[in-house]
Design a protein around this motif. Structure first.
Motif, PDB file in Angstrom:
ATOM      1  N   THR A  33       0.925  -1.092  -0.027  1.00  0.00           N
ATOM      2  CA  THR A  33       0.227   0.075   0.094  1.00  0.00           C
ATOM      3  C   THR A  33       0.885   1.308  -0.023  1.00  0.00           C
ATOM      4  O   THR A  33       1.952   1.343   0.837  1.00  0.00           O
ATOM      5  N   MET A  34       0.724   2.118  -1.119  1.00  0.00           N
ATOM      6  CA  MET A  34       1.369   3.488  -1.002  1.00  0.00           C
ATOM      7  C   MET A  34       0.545   4.611  -0.720  1.00  0.00           C
ATOM      8  O   MET A  34      -0.684   4.568  -0.936  1.00  0.00           O
ATOM      9  N   ALA A  35       0.936   5.578  -0.057  1.00  0.00           N
ATOM     10  CA  ALA A  35       0.282   6.456   0.394  1.00  0.00           C
ATOM     11  C   ALA A  35       1.086   7.922   0.200  1.00  0.00           C
ATOM     12  O   ALA A  35       2.357   7.984   0.216  1.00  0.00           O
ATOM     13  N   TRP A  36       0.467   9.066   0.381  1.00  0.00           N
ATOM     14  CA  TRP A  36       1.041  10.332   0.370  1.00  0.00           C
ATOM     15  C   TRP A  36       0.634  11.086   1.583  1.00  0.00           C
ATOM     16  O   TRP A  36      -0.657  11.173   1.931  1.00  0.00           O
ATOM     17  N   PHE A  37       1.454  11.717   2.179  1.00  0.00           N
ATOM     18  CA  PHE A  37       1.178  12.301   3.432  1.00  0.00           C
ATOM     19  C   PHE A  37       1.929  13.966   3.027  1.00  0.00           C
ATOM     20  O   PHE A  37       2.567  14.182   2.341  1.00  0.00           O
ATOM     21  N   ARG A  38       1.419  14.881   3.847  1.00  0.00           N
ATOM     22  CA  ARG A  38       2.057  16.038   3.859  1.00  0.00           C
ATOM     23  C   ARG A  38       2.212  16.685   5.378  1.00  0.00           C
ATOM     24  O   ARG A  38       1.481  16.480   6.281  1.00  0.00           O
ATOM     25  N   GLN A  39       2.927  17.739   5.325  1.00  0.00           N
ATOM     26  CA  GLN A  39       3.128  18.424   6.602  1.00  0.00           C
ATOM     27  C   GLN A  39       3.282  19.769   6.407  1.00  0.00           C
ATOM     28  O   GLN A  39       4.352  20.352   5.784  1.00  0.00           O
ATOM     29  N   GLY A  42       4.391  23.884  11.328  1.00  0.00           N
ATOM     30  CA  GLY A  42       3.673  24.364  12.487  1.00  0.00           C
ATOM     31  C   GLY A  42       2.801  23.313  12.614  1.00  0.00           C
ATOM     32  O   GLY A  42       2.047  23.572  13.647  1.00  0.00           O
ATOM     33  N   LYS A  43       2.353  22.318  11.762  1.00  0.00           N
ATOM     34  CA  LYS A  43       1.438  21.445  11.772  1.00  0.00           C
ATOM     35  C   LYS A  43       2.098  20.087  11.875  1.00  0.00           C
ATOM     36  O   LYS A  43       2.927  19.826  11.548  1.00  0.00           O
ATOM     37  N   GLU A  44       0.950  19.157  12.197  1.00  0.00           N
ATOM     38  CA  GLU A  44       1.147  17.751  12.122  1.00  0.00           C
ATOM     39  C   GLU A  44       1.275  17.146  10.810  1.00  0.00           C
ATOM     40  O   GLU A  44       0.449  17.730  10.199  1.00  0.00           O
ATOM     41  N   ARG A  45       1.986  16.034  10.608  1.00  0.00           N
ATOM     42  CA  ARG A  45       1.928  15.400   9.458  1.00  0.00           C
ATOM     43  C   ARG A  45       0.551  14.819   9.065  1.00  0.00           C
ATOM     44  O   ARG A  45      -0.064  14.000  10.026  1.00  0.00           O
ATOM     45  N   GLU A  46       0.099  14.935   7.865  1.00  0.00           N
ATOM     46  CA  GLU A  46      -1.352  14.482   7.716  1.00  0.00           C
ATOM     47  C   GLU A  46      -1.497  13.538   6.360  1.00  0.00           C
ATOM     48  O   GLU A  46      -0.639  14.111   5.494  1.00  0.00           O
ATOM     49  N   PHE A  47      -2.533  12.839   6.565  1.00  0.00           N
ATOM     50  CA  PHE A  47      -2.574  11.721   5.370  1.00  0.00           C
ATOM     51  C   PHE A  47      -3.311  12.685   4.268  1.00  0.00           C
ATOM     52  O   PHE A  47      -4.092  13.375   4.654  1.00  0.00           O
ATOM     53  N   THR A  90       0.054  24.055   0.445  1.00  0.00           N
ATOM     54  CA  THR A  90       1.422  24.325   0.790  1.00  0.00           C
ATOM     55  C   THR A  90       1.823  23.417   2.000  1.00  0.00           C
ATOM     56  O   THR A  90       1.252  23.669   2.928  1.00  0.00           O
ATOM     57  N   ALA A  91       3.001  22.483   1.731  1.00  0.00           N
ATOM     58  CA  ALA A  91       3.337  21.570   2.573  1.00  0.00           C
ATOM     59  C   ALA A  91       4.690  20.793   2.094  1.00  0.00           C
ATOM     60  O   ALA A  91       5.026  20.862   0.782  1.00  0.00           O
ATOM     61  N   LEU A  92       5.129  20.053   2.926  1.00  0.00           N
ATOM     62  CA  LEU A  92       6.385  19.234   2.443  1.00  0.00           C
ATOM     63  C   LEU A  92       5.317  17.645   2.182  1.00  0.00           C
ATOM     64  O   LEU A  92       4.845  17.340   2.975  1.00  0.00           O
ATOM     65  N   TYR A  93       5.716  17.060   1.283  1.00  0.00           N
ATOM     66  CA  TYR A  93       5.022  16.088   0.768  1.00  0.00           C
ATOM     67  C   TYR A  93       6.063  14.906   0.868  1.00  0.00           C
ATOM     68  O   TYR A  93       6.718  14.864   0.259  1.00  0.00           O
ATOM     69  N   TYR A  94       5.216  13.783   1.417  1.00  0.00           N
ATOM     70  CA  TYR A  94       6.050  12.542   1.759  1.00  0.00           C
ATOM     71  C   TYR A  94       5.326  11.436   1.111  1.00  0.00           C
ATOM     72  O   TYR A  94       3.905  11.219   1.202  1.00  0.00           O
ATOM     73  N   CYS A  95       6.318  10.425   0.513  1.00  0.00           N
ATOM     74  CA  CYS A  95       5.718   9.320   0.189  1.00  0.00           C
ATOM     75  C   CYS A  95       5.774   8.096   1.237  1.00  0.00           C
ATOM     76  O   CYS A  95       6.786   8.276   1.886  1.00  0.00           O
ATOM     77  N   ALA A  96       4.837   7.334   1.615  1.00  0.00           N
ATOM     78  CA  ALA A  96       5.260   6.233   2.500  1.00  0.00           C
ATOM     79  C   ALA A  96       4.626   4.784   1.748  1.00  0.00           C
ATOM     80  O   ALA A  96       3.829   4.860   0.877  1.00  0.00           O
ATOM     81  N   TRP A 113       9.621   5.661   4.547  1.00  0.00           N
ATOM     82  CA  TRP A 113       9.397   6.982   4.068  1.00  0.00           C
ATOM     83  C   TRP A 113      10.283   7.591   3.448  1.00  0.00           C
ATOM     84  O   TRP A 113      11.535   7.380   3.624  1.00  0.00           O
ATOM     85  N   GLY A 114       9.921   8.551   2.527  1.00  0.00           N
ATOM     86  CA  GLY A 114      10.964   9.178   1.672  1.00  0.00           C
ATOM     87  C   GLY A 114      11.191  10.589   2.473  1.00  0.00           C
ATOM     88  O   GLY A 114      10.570  10.893   3.616  1.00  0.00           O
ATOM     89  N   GLN A 115      12.006  11.397   1.727  1.00  0.00           N
ATOM     90  CA  GLN A 115      12.489  12.481   2.589  1.00  0.00           C
ATOM     91  C   GLN A 115      11.628  13.653   2.233  1.00  0.00           C
ATOM     92  O   GLN A 115      11.835  14.785   3.091  1.00  0.00           O
TER      93      GLN A 115
END
Length: 123
Positions: A33-39, A42-47, A90-96, A113-115
């Motif tokens: 299962t592959m997902a994208w999250f973003r942070q 000042g906020k928590e990482r979100e799905f 606007t956020a840092l987007y992570y692949c998981a 997780w990616g960087q």
């Protein structure tokens, strides 16, 4: 061990589009299962969204109808097409990646997780 490398982020004006890529190496991710999250700052990482091995997808309401997650198993790559972007994206987007192929939004489900790749949307 799976390595994930995101790319495709950048600066875009509101209403614009970006396509993020997540290249996996070290193992075939076909059954993952592959997902994208973003942070955002000042906020928590979100799905954001997820895609299973079966190609079934799920999105949070705020991106539904604007974002599309897809995967190319032959190339061990996952994509996130983002259209009609807003400053709230606007956020840092992570692949998981979840090697057990589960279905969930919890960060703890995901083993790898990616960087991250930065997406900045100007108004």
């Amino acid at each position: 061990q799976v390595q994930l490398v995101e790319s495709g982020g950048g600066l875009v004006q509101a209403g614009g589009s970006l396509r993020l890529s997540c290249a996996a190496s070290g193992h075939d991710i076909t059954g993952y299962t592959m997902a994208w999250f973003r942070q955002a700052p000042g906020k928590e990482r979100e799905f954001v969204c997820v895609i299973r091995w079966s190609m079934v997808t799920y999105y949070i309401d705020s991106v539904k109808d604007r974002f599309t997650i897809s995967r190319d198993n032959a190339n061990n790559t996952v994509y996130l097409q983002m259209n009609n972007l807003t400053p709230e994206d606007t956020a840092l987007y992570y692949c998981a990646a979840d090697r057990f192929g589960r279905w969930g939004q919890e960060l703890s489900f995901y083993d790898y997780w990616g960087q991250g790749t930065q997406v900045t949307v100007s108004s």
